[in-house]
Design a protein around this motif. Structure first.
Motif, PDB file in Angstrom:
ATOM      1  N   PRO A   4      15.476   1.454  -6.947  1.00 16.41           N
ATOM      2  CA  PRO A   4      15.094   2.078  -5.684  1.00 16.41           C
ATOM      3  C   PRO A   4      14.889   1.038  -4.581  1.00 16.41           C
ATOM      4  O   PRO A   4      14.486  -0.094  -4.838  1.00 16.41           O
ATOM      5  CB  PRO A   4      13.764   2.770  -6.030  1.00 16.41           C
ATOM      6  CG  PRO A   4      13.775   2.910  -7.516  1.00 16.41           C
ATOM      7  CD  PRO A   4      14.546   1.734  -8.027  1.00 16.41           C
ATOM      8  N   VAL A   5      15.179   1.443  -3.359  1.00 14.87           N
ATOM      9  CA  VAL A   5      14.955   0.561  -2.221  1.00 14.87           C
ATOM     10  C   VAL A   5      13.494   0.694  -1.831  1.00 14.87           C
ATOM     11  O   VAL A   5      13.124   1.484  -0.980  1.00 14.87           O
ATOM     12  CB  VAL A   5      15.876   0.946  -1.046  1.00 14.87           C
ATOM     13  CG1 VAL A   5      15.706  -0.034   0.107  1.00 14.87           C
ATOM     14  CG2 VAL A   5      17.329   0.979  -1.502  1.00 14.87           C
ATOM     15  N   THR A   6      12.636  -0.086  -2.500  1.00 16.46           N
ATOM     16  CA  THR A   6      11.192   0.106  -2.343  1.00 16.46           C
ATOM     17  C   THR A   6      10.599  -0.673  -1.181  1.00 16.46           C
ATOM     18  O   THR A   6       9.397  -0.615  -0.968  1.00 16.46           O
ATOM     19  CB  THR A   6      10.466  -0.301  -3.634  1.00 16.46           C
ATOM     20  OG1 THR A   6      10.804  -1.663  -3.948  1.00 16.46           O
ATOM     21  CG2 THR A   6      10.878   0.588  -4.780  1.00 16.46           C
ATOM     22  N   ASP A   7      11.441  -1.429  -0.443  1.00 17.76           N
ATOM     23  CA  ASP A   7      10.891  -2.163   0.681  1.00 17.76           C
ATOM     24  C   ASP A   7      10.916  -1.330   1.965  1.00 17.76           C
ATOM     25  O   ASP A   7      10.541  -1.809   3.033  1.00 17.76           O
ATOM     26  CB  ASP A   7      11.633  -3.482   0.897  1.00 17.76           C
ATOM     27  CG  ASP A   7      13.133  -3.285   1.126  1.00 17.76           C
ATOM     28  OD1 ASP A   7      13.627  -2.179   0.838  1.00 17.76           O
ATOM     29  OD2 ASP A   7      13.782  -4.227   1.585  1.00 17.76           O
ATOM     30  N   LEU A   8      11.378  -0.067   1.860  1.00 15.66           N
ATOM     31  CA  LEU A   8      11.342   0.817   3.017  1.00 15.66           C
ATOM     32  C   LEU A   8       9.901   1.291   3.256  1.00 15.66           C
ATOM     33  O   LEU A   8       9.100   1.349   2.323  1.00 15.66           O
ATOM     34  CB  LEU A   8      12.257   2.023   2.792  1.00 15.66           C
ATOM     35  CG  LEU A   8      13.759   1.726   2.705  1.00 15.66           C
ATOM     36  CD1 LEU A   8      14.529   2.994   2.380  1.00 15.66           C
ATOM     37  CD2 LEU A   8      14.272   1.130   4.016  1.00 15.66           C
ATOM     38  N   PRO A   9       9.562   1.660   4.478  1.00 17.60           N
ATOM     39  CA  PRO A   9       8.189   2.104   4.770  1.00 17.60           C
ATOM     40  C   PRO A   9       7.969   3.568   4.393  1.00 17.60           C
ATOM     41  O   PRO A   9       8.056   4.471   5.231  1.00 17.60           O
ATOM     42  CB  PRO A   9       8.083   1.895   6.277  1.00 17.60           C
ATOM     43  CG  PRO A   9       9.478   2.081   6.780  1.00 17.60           C
ATOM     44  CD  PRO A   9      10.379   1.541   5.692  1.00 17.60           C
ATOM     45  N   PHE A  10       7.705   3.819   3.109  1.00 16.57           N
ATOM     46  CA  PHE A  10       7.434   5.171   2.640  1.00 16.57           C
ATOM     47  C   PHE A  10       5.980   5.527   2.965  1.00 16.57           C
ATOM     48  O   PHE A  10       5.129   5.624   2.076  1.00 16.57           O
ATOM     49  CB  PHE A  10       7.690   5.284   1.138  1.00 16.57           C
ATOM     50  CG  PHE A  10       9.116   5.028   0.730  1.00 16.57           C
ATOM     51  CD1 PHE A  10      10.138   5.858   1.179  1.00 16.57           C
ATOM     52  CD2 PHE A  10       9.442   3.979  -0.105  1.00 16.57           C
ATOM     53  CE1 PHE A  10      11.451   5.637   0.805  1.00 16.57           C
ATOM     54  CE2 PHE A  10      10.754   3.756  -0.492  1.00 16.57           C
ATOM     55  CZ  PHE A  10      11.768   4.581  -0.040  1.00 16.57           C
ATOM     56  N   LYS A  11       5.691   5.746   4.225  1.00 18.58           N
ATOM     57  CA  LYS A  11       4.305   5.910   4.650  1.00 18.58           C
ATOM     58  C   LYS A  11       3.681   7.198   4.126  1.00 18.58           C
ATOM     59  O   LYS A  11       2.523   7.217   3.710  1.00 18.58           O
ATOM     60  CB  LYS A  11       4.223   5.862   6.178  1.00 18.58           C
ATOM     61  CG  LYS A  11       4.579   4.505   6.764  1.00 18.58           C
ATOM     62  CD  LYS A  11       4.440   4.510   8.288  1.00 18.58           C
ATOM     63  CE  LYS A  11       4.778   3.142   8.859  1.00 18.58           C
ATOM     64  NZ  LYS A  11       4.680   3.129  10.355  1.00 18.58           N
ATOM     65  N   ALA A  12       4.413   8.291   4.169  1.00 25.31           N
ATOM     66  CA  ALA A  12       3.872   9.562   3.689  1.00 25.31           C
ATOM     67  C   ALA A  12       3.612   9.504   2.189  1.00 25.31           C
ATOM     68  O   ALA A  12       2.570   9.955   1.706  1.00 25.31           O
ATOM     69  CB  ALA A  12       4.825  10.694   4.028  1.00 25.31           C
ATOM     70  N   LEU A  13       4.566   8.932   1.443  1.00 29.12           N
ATOM     71  CA  LEU A  13       4.371   8.791   0.005  1.00 29.12           C
ATOM     72  C   LEU A  13       3.198   7.872  -0.300  1.00 29.12           C
ATOM     73  O   LEU A  13       2.374   8.160  -1.172  1.00 29.12           O
ATOM     74  CB  LEU A  13       5.648   8.256  -0.644  1.00 29.12           C
ATOM     75  CG  LEU A  13       5.591   8.056  -2.156  1.00 29.12           C
ATOM     76  CD1 LEU A  13       5.382   9.384  -2.865  1.00 29.12           C
ATOM     77  CD2 LEU A  13       6.867   7.381  -2.666  1.00 29.12           C
ATOM     78  N   ALA A  14       3.096   6.769   0.410  1.00 27.59           N
ATOM     79  CA  ALA A  14       2.001   5.831   0.199  1.00 27.59           C
ATOM     80  C   ALA A  14       0.650   6.499   0.455  1.00 27.59           C
ATOM     81  O   ALA A  14      -0.338   6.248  -0.241  1.00 27.59           O
ATOM     82  CB  ALA A  14       2.162   4.600   1.088  1.00 27.59           C
TER      83      ALA A  14
END
Length: 269
Positions: A4-14
């Motif tokens: 997975p491209v985990t360096d994206l800003p998954f703000k809602a998931l976080a």
């Protein structure tokens, strides 16, 4: 399997995961293992902590009668009035509100943000279960779910995945007419199970208000309300798979390649 491209800003998931980092979630849990993320204090997932499920159910039924279901062992029915919802629950049935985000602005915004971040279709259902009752039989889903407890308590048991990475419903081809493709009906998608067929128990826990539970698709589970009326929302993550992408690529190519639009020889199948 692609990383997975985990360096994206998954703000809602976080915001949902809290103390669990998104990198650890994707590396250790995503499509691999169920995980429990208890609320650390009353402020955790505070917008979910509401008990006015009747208001949501009545608003949803007014929007569409098909949105609300009264669940009893072995069957479900669509209530024709608000009083029928209340009477069914008083008689021991569970209540399910499909796509509840349509009458809950906070959840609608969250589902939209998750869908934008992940690139997957996201929907949410709300479940209300009387104490000691079980709303759904033991089963596995064909999509990942994030469960957030809103009120009351619910005991969960999660087992392994007899069929790895099931897919959502797909329409049968004519030569598959004897094969069920209901996503709850066969090994291709989610399905019901009997208790003796589920294998070893992987996780047993009780969810309280603010707690979060992640269940990957295919993992068998069941839940029973244990402390008062249990109210929880299930956020369904309908993943886009490599099979989906390949099917789309072939469909797109067929727009410019006539040979892909040719009919199979009659009787060939």
């Amino acid at each position: 399997m692609a990383k997975p491209v985990t360096d994206l800003p998954f703000k809602a998931l976080a915001g949902l995961l809290g103390s669990l980092s998104q990198d650890r979630f994707f590396d250790e849990h995503w499509e691999r293992a169920p995980s429990l993320l208890p609320a650390r204090h009353e402020a955790d997932r505070e917008p979910f902590r509401r008990e006015d499920w009747r208001d949501l159910a009545h608003a949803a039924r007014e929007m569409s009668e098909a949105t609300v279901e009264v669940l009893q062992p072995g069957r479900s029915r669509k209530p024709q009035s608000d009083s029928e919802i209340d009477e069914g629950f008083a008689a021991g049935a569970s209540v399910r509100i499909l796509r509840v985000q349509r009458v809950w602005p906070f959840l609608e915004h969250l589902c939209g943000a998750l869908q934008w971040e992940l690139g997957f279709r996201v929907n949410a259902n709300l479940y209300v279960t009387p104490e000691t009752r079980q709303g759904l039989d033991i089963h596995a889903d064909s999509h990942d779910v994030i469960v957030v407890q809103m009120a009351g308590g619910k005991d969960w048991e999660i087992f392994g995945a007899p069929y790895a990475l099931p897919l959502d419903y797909r329409a049968p081809l004519v030569f598959e007419e004897t094969v069920r493709r209901d996503h709850r009906g066969d090994e291709f998608g989610g399905r019901g199970y009997k208790d003796q067929d589920v294998g070893p128990l992987l996780l047993a826990c009780t969810l309280s208000a603010g707690d979060l539970l992640y269940v990957p698709r295919g993992f068998v589970h069941k839940a029973v309300a244990s402390r008062g009326t249990s109210v929880h929302v299930t956020i369904g993550l309908h993943s886009t798979t490599w099979a989906d992408l390949l099917a789309l690529a072939v469909a797109q190519e067929s727009r410019t390649e006539p040979s892909l639009r040719e009919t199979l020889p009659p009787g060939a199948t």
